[in-house]
Design a protein around this motif. Structure first.
Motif, PDB file in Angstrom:
ATOM      1  N   LYS A 119      -4.140  -0.124   8.009  1.00  0.00           N
ATOM      2  CA  LYS A 119      -4.986  -0.498   9.147  1.00  0.00           C
ATOM      3  C   LYS A 119      -5.276   0.756   9.955  1.00  0.00           C
ATOM      4  O   LYS A 119      -4.349   1.471  10.330  1.00  0.00           O
ATOM      5  CB  LYS A 119      -4.254  -1.463  10.072  1.00  0.00           C
ATOM      6  CG  LYS A 119      -3.828  -2.767   9.465  1.00  0.00           C
ATOM      7  CD  LYS A 119      -2.913  -3.497  10.455  1.00  0.00           C
ATOM      8  CE  LYS A 119      -2.314  -4.739   9.838  1.00  0.00           C
ATOM      9  NZ  LYS A 119      -1.309  -5.360  10.739  1.00  0.00           N
ATOM     10  N   LYS A 130     -10.805  -0.179  10.714  1.00  0.00           N
ATOM     11  CA  LYS A 130     -11.019  -0.171   9.264  1.00  0.00           C
ATOM     12  C   LYS A 130      -9.756  -0.636   8.559  1.00  0.00           C
ATOM     13  O   LYS A 130      -8.656  -0.544   9.098  1.00  0.00           O
ATOM     14  CB  LYS A 130     -11.373   1.244   8.803  1.00  0.00           C
ATOM     15  CG  LYS A 130     -12.735   1.711   9.276  1.00  0.00           C
ATOM     16  CD  LYS A 130     -13.023   3.153   8.877  1.00  0.00           C
ATOM     17  CE  LYS A 130     -12.249   4.120   9.741  1.00  0.00           C
ATOM     18  NZ  LYS A 130     -12.553   5.527   9.440  1.00  0.00           N
ATOM     19  N   PHE A 131      -9.956  -1.134   7.357  1.00  0.00           N
ATOM     20  CA  PHE A 131      -8.843  -1.649   6.584  1.00  0.00           C
ATOM     21  C   PHE A 131      -9.016  -1.178   5.144  1.00  0.00           C
ATOM     22  O   PHE A 131     -10.110  -1.287   4.590  1.00  0.00           O
ATOM     23  CB  PHE A 131      -8.845  -3.187   6.669  1.00  0.00           C
ATOM     24  CG  PHE A 131      -7.725  -3.840   5.945  1.00  0.00           C
ATOM     25  CD1 PHE A 131      -6.414  -3.646   6.355  1.00  0.00           C
ATOM     26  CD2 PHE A 131      -7.960  -4.660   4.847  1.00  0.00           C
ATOM     27  CE1 PHE A 131      -5.357  -4.246   5.690  1.00  0.00           C
ATOM     28  CE2 PHE A 131      -6.917  -5.266   4.177  1.00  0.00           C
ATOM     29  CZ  PHE A 131      -5.611  -5.061   4.596  1.00  0.00           C
ATOM     30  N   PHE A 132      -7.969  -0.607   4.578  1.00  0.00           N
ATOM     31  CA  PHE A 132      -8.056  -0.120   3.195  1.00  0.00           C
ATOM     32  C   PHE A 132      -6.928  -0.731   2.363  1.00  0.00           C
ATOM     33  O   PHE A 132      -5.797  -0.842   2.834  1.00  0.00           O
ATOM     34  CB  PHE A 132      -7.905   1.403   3.138  1.00  0.00           C
ATOM     35  CG  PHE A 132      -8.945   2.151   3.915  1.00  0.00           C
ATOM     36  CD1 PHE A 132     -10.234   2.288   3.432  1.00  0.00           C
ATOM     37  CD2 PHE A 132      -8.641   2.715   5.142  1.00  0.00           C
ATOM     38  CE1 PHE A 132     -11.198   2.978   4.164  1.00  0.00           C
ATOM     39  CE2 PHE A 132      -9.592   3.400   5.883  1.00  0.00           C
ATOM     40  CZ  PHE A 132     -10.871   3.538   5.392  1.00  0.00           C
ATOM     41  N   ILE A 133      -7.257  -1.109   1.150  1.00  0.00           N
ATOM     42  CA  ILE A 133      -6.240  -1.554   0.194  1.00  0.00           C
ATOM     43  C   ILE A 133      -6.244  -0.544  -0.950  1.00  0.00           C
ATOM     44  O   ILE A 133      -7.255  -0.393  -1.647  1.00  0.00           O
ATOM     45  CB  ILE A 133      -6.551  -2.959  -0.354  1.00  0.00           C
ATOM     46  CG1 ILE A 133      -6.593  -3.967   0.790  1.00  0.00           C
ATOM     47  CG2 ILE A 133      -5.496  -3.374  -1.381  1.00  0.00           C
ATOM     48  CD1 ILE A 133      -7.062  -5.351   0.360  1.00  0.00           C
ATOM     49  N   ILE A 134      -5.139   0.172  -1.095  1.00  0.00           N
ATOM     50  CA  ILE A 134      -5.048   1.174  -2.157  1.00  0.00           C
ATOM     51  C   ILE A 134      -3.961   0.775  -3.137  1.00  0.00           C
ATOM     52  O   ILE A 134      -2.814   0.546  -2.738  1.00  0.00           O
ATOM     53  CB  ILE A 134      -4.745   2.574  -1.569  1.00  0.00           C
ATOM     54  CG1 ILE A 134      -5.886   2.997  -0.636  1.00  0.00           C
ATOM     55  CG2 ILE A 134      -4.541   3.609  -2.679  1.00  0.00           C
ATOM     56  CD1 ILE A 134      -5.739   4.402  -0.070  1.00  0.00           C
ATOM     57  N   ASN A 135      -4.321   0.651  -4.398  1.00  0.00           N
ATOM     58  CA  ASN A 135      -3.326   0.427  -5.452  1.00  0.00           C
ATOM     59  C   ASN A 135      -3.004   1.777  -6.091  1.00  0.00           C
ATOM     60  O   ASN A 135      -3.912   2.486  -6.531  1.00  0.00           O
ATOM     61  CB  ASN A 135      -3.863  -0.533  -6.517  1.00  0.00           C
ATOM     62  CG  ASN A 135      -3.958  -1.963  -5.997  1.00  0.00           C
ATOM     63  OD1 ASN A 135      -3.553  -2.244  -4.868  1.00  0.00           O
ATOM     64  ND2 ASN A 135      -4.499  -2.847  -6.805  1.00  0.00           N
ATOM     65  N   LEU A 136      -1.732   2.116  -6.099  1.00  0.00           N
ATOM     66  CA  LEU A 136      -1.362   3.406  -6.673  1.00  0.00           C
ATOM     67  C   LEU A 136      -0.104   3.308  -7.522  1.00  0.00           C
ATOM     68  O   LEU A 136       0.761   2.462  -7.271  1.00  0.00           O
ATOM     69  CB  LEU A 136      -1.186   4.464  -5.577  1.00  0.00           C
ATOM     70  CG  LEU A 136      -0.010   4.376  -4.602  1.00  0.00           C
ATOM     71  CD1 LEU A 136       0.190   5.730  -3.929  1.00  0.00           C
ATOM     72  CD2 LEU A 136      -0.232   3.325  -3.537  1.00  0.00           C
ATOM     73  N   LEU A 157      -8.284   9.551   5.355  1.00  0.00           N
ATOM     74  CA  LEU A 157      -8.716   8.237   5.845  1.00  0.00           C
ATOM     75  C   LEU A 157      -8.770   8.129   7.363  1.00  0.00           C
ATOM     76  O   LEU A 157      -9.525   7.313   7.897  1.00  0.00           O
ATOM     77  CB  LEU A 157      -7.792   7.145   5.293  1.00  0.00           C
ATOM     78  CG  LEU A 157      -7.718   7.031   3.769  1.00  0.00           C
ATOM     79  CD1 LEU A 157      -6.650   6.027   3.367  1.00  0.00           C
ATOM     80  CD2 LEU A 157      -9.057   6.616   3.200  1.00  0.00           C
ATOM     81  N   ASN A 196      -1.467  -1.429   2.200  1.00  0.00           N
ATOM     82  CA  ASN A 196      -2.416  -2.074   3.117  1.00  0.00           C
ATOM     83  C   ASN A 196      -2.446  -1.249   4.397  1.00  0.00           C
ATOM     84  O   ASN A 196      -1.477  -1.229   5.150  1.00  0.00           O
ATOM     85  CB  ASN A 196      -1.960  -3.502   3.428  1.00  0.00           C
ATOM     86  CG  ASN A 196      -2.311  -4.474   2.322  1.00  0.00           C
ATOM     87  OD1 ASN A 196      -3.103  -5.376   2.484  1.00  0.00           O
ATOM     88  ND2 ASN A 196      -1.706  -4.266   1.152  1.00  0.00           N
TER      89      ASN A 196
END
Lengths: 87, 87
Positions: free
Chosen positions: A11, A45-51, A71, A9
């Protein structure tokens, strides 16, 4: 090798010294709606990355790299992230 | 009446069922950079609002209202926030 799934998660916000016209516009809009107690609004901005990764330290390292390479614009932005294991 | 300053950290993301072209584009860009272990990327917004309030419950109620009236489109987005007292 066991592969685990992690969720990052992230920010991303403008640095405090950088003017934020989007945040100011939102502040004025909230003011028009009657919210007079707002001191400041900063938009980011907010990013959710599943890795997939073999361990958490590696997932953290990879997330840091992705932020710095793609990013985040380090000239005007700063970032923070949290990583957790997910199923 | 004592007035305290609170900071709301608001995360706004697209609902899981809504397509996220921006997230997909970022996923492809990361793939091009050599990050092949990415499962998904979701892009969202992040707001930091500093507001004055007499207590935390009131600040939470006000933040919820601001999200629902202005910051979030409830048809396609969902949100969560945390509030803390700041100096």
């Amino acid at each position: 090798m066991i592969t685990l799934m992690y969720q990052a998660n992230i920010k991303v916000t403008l640095k405090k010294t950088v003017a934020d016209p989007q945040g100011l516009t939102i502040k004025h809009a909230l003011d028009s709606l009657g919210y007079k107690d707002i001191d400041s609004v900063r938009a980011g901005k907010f990013f959710i990355i599943n890795l997939k990764s073999s361990d958490k330290a590696k997932a953290e390292q990879e997330t840091k790299e992705m932020c710095e390479k793609l990013l985040v614009n380090p000239v005007i932005e700063e970032y923070s992230f949290e990583i957790k294991e997910i199923k």
